[in-house]
Scaffold this active site. Sequence first.
Site, PDB file in Angstrom:
ATOM      1  NE  ARG A  37      43.130 -18.606  24.869  1.00 31.70           N
ATOM      2  CZ  ARG A  37      43.333 -17.288  25.348  1.00 31.70           C
ATOM      3  NH1 ARG A  37      43.842 -16.300  24.489  1.00 31.70           N
ATOM      4  NH2 ARG A  37      43.012 -17.165  26.683  1.00 31.70           N
ATOM      5  CB  THR A  38      41.140 -23.725  20.021  1.00 32.16           C
ATOM      6  OG1 THR A  38      42.531 -23.111  20.655  1.00 32.16           O
ATOM      7  CG2 THR A  38      41.255 -24.217  18.536  1.00 32.16           C
TER       8      THR A  38
ATOM      9  CE  LYS B 238      26.084 -41.828  27.939  1.00 29.54           C
ATOM     10  NZ  LYS B 238      24.978 -41.281  27.161  1.00 29.54           N
TER      11      LYS B 238
ATOM     12  NE  ARG C 249      42.564 -28.202  21.665  1.00 31.01           N
ATOM     13  CZ  ARG C 249      42.793 -27.028  21.934  1.00 31.01           C
ATOM     14  NH1 ARG C 249      42.568 -26.789  23.306  1.00 31.01           N
ATOM     15  NH2 ARG C 249      43.357 -26.200  21.109  1.00 31.01           N
TER      16      ARG C 249
ATOM     17  CG  HIS D  61      47.177 -25.493  18.260  1.00 28.02           C
ATOM     18  ND1 HIS D  61      45.869 -25.783  17.297  1.00 28.02           N
ATOM     19  CD2 HIS D  61      46.659 -25.118  19.469  1.00 28.02           C
ATOM     20  CE1 HIS D  61      44.779 -24.893  18.033  1.00 28.02           C
ATOM     21  NE2 HIS D  61      45.284 -24.532  19.196  1.00 28.02           N
TER      22      HIS D  61
END
Lengths: 172, 318
Positions: free
Chosen positions: B62-63, B90, B112, B140
């Site tokens: 959702r974010t 990697k 994020r 957040h």
Amino acid sequence: MDADRISRSLARIAHEILERNRGVESLALVGIRSRGVPLAARIARELKHLSSTDVPTGALDITLYRDDLMRHAVGPQPVIRRTEIPFSIDDKVILLVDDVLYTGRTIRAALDALIDFGRPRAIQLVALVDRGHRELPIRADYVGRNIPTSPQQSVQVRLLELDGLDEVELQG
Amino acid sequence: MSTVTALRSRHLLGIAGLEPDEIDLVLDTALAMKEVATRPIKKVPTLRGRTIINLFFEASTRTRMSFELAEKRLSADTLGMTVSGSSVSKGETLADTARTLEAMAPDMIVMRHAASGAPHQLARICRSSIINAGDGMHEHPTQALLDAFTMREHKGRLKGLRVAIVGDLVHSRVLRSNVQLLTKVGAQVVACGPPTLIPPGLDALGVRVTSSMDAAVDGADVVMMLRVQHERMHGLFFPSVREYFRLFGLTPARLARAAPEAIVMHPGPMNRGVEIDSDVADGPWSVILDQVANGVAVRMAVLYLLAGGEERADATVV
């Protein structure tokens, strides 16, 4: 321009609107924030007085459509206010109302914004003051007063609803 | 109306760095942005020509979608990067990833990351504006802003509001950002959860802390439920889901203790039957879907406000 002159100009503009559009059928008013909004409300009152009909009236904030917003990433962003157009503009004749017509860039932004709300049959422009110096091919359909200015001057419109008095002042 | 017209920083790393007048500015701007979603054409040309990279090192639906929608509604060009299939898997370091992306000259990076403070590191390296979309168990900020926007929308104010935040407190960046925001604007916050899920020092932030759900919900104007974050629990924090629900689940009976017209919030995704009863989640008091809708408007406001700011060439690194 003093209060009396402003109110007579708006009354005359209301008459011209009725004459040109042969009545208020399918008309709607949209004022550009900030000072176009009370002007649109006053014209709506005049039209109601003349035709006993309520003409739908909305408010448009053009900030998100400005052409100078992202050109220089310097300084604060202009404050955005609410756009409120609580009716469909499809097939309406929109009377776009602003206080001062100058470069025409605000009107260009307002036209882009309006088109995003639908497809009006026509858009006509009302300006309380036309001070000249257009930078785009835009002209007003209804003008309260033409005031010749130099680009160094500024035109201050003050309205009772926002500023506590009605006047138009030429500065500089 | 807000008293400032710009944010002081070109990054949004956390609520910690925002003053109350800046919070007002974001919320007022979001109010105007919300109207765009009601138009036939839900798009404005404001960020045309701006490039925004969405850098998600942690799963998010959702974010991420909310940010993408906000970016698209403002006409920005956006590209996304996820962990799987990227150079991160990697072995590339965060700093090298940042420098590589920076070479592509984006204007903003939405990030994020599972590590607390990762966006702050990015802000020190990059010239772009950094927006924290959730860092570990730290902050957040856009979630707290959209929560505040939703509370203000329904309650008309934030100052003096009684807000109960209930659930898995220790793993919650939503809690941390919300507590900071709500205490800054003068709301009263009660935090409630099992003793094993209460972070030490929470009461020092101006929050009343309790393990009695009845006491927390008593007279609350807002009840905000937090998700039990099973994926972050590497130990036994409570005996069973059934017991958790019995003690900390929000049921209609428990909600009856709250103030009249109280609203129920949840940042999602919900665990029905764990922290919230379905009758509450789907009930008239629930504003959970309003939160989702408001999230897009609040993120549009943040993107817009950060797109101004200082001249990029000589911007100082914070």
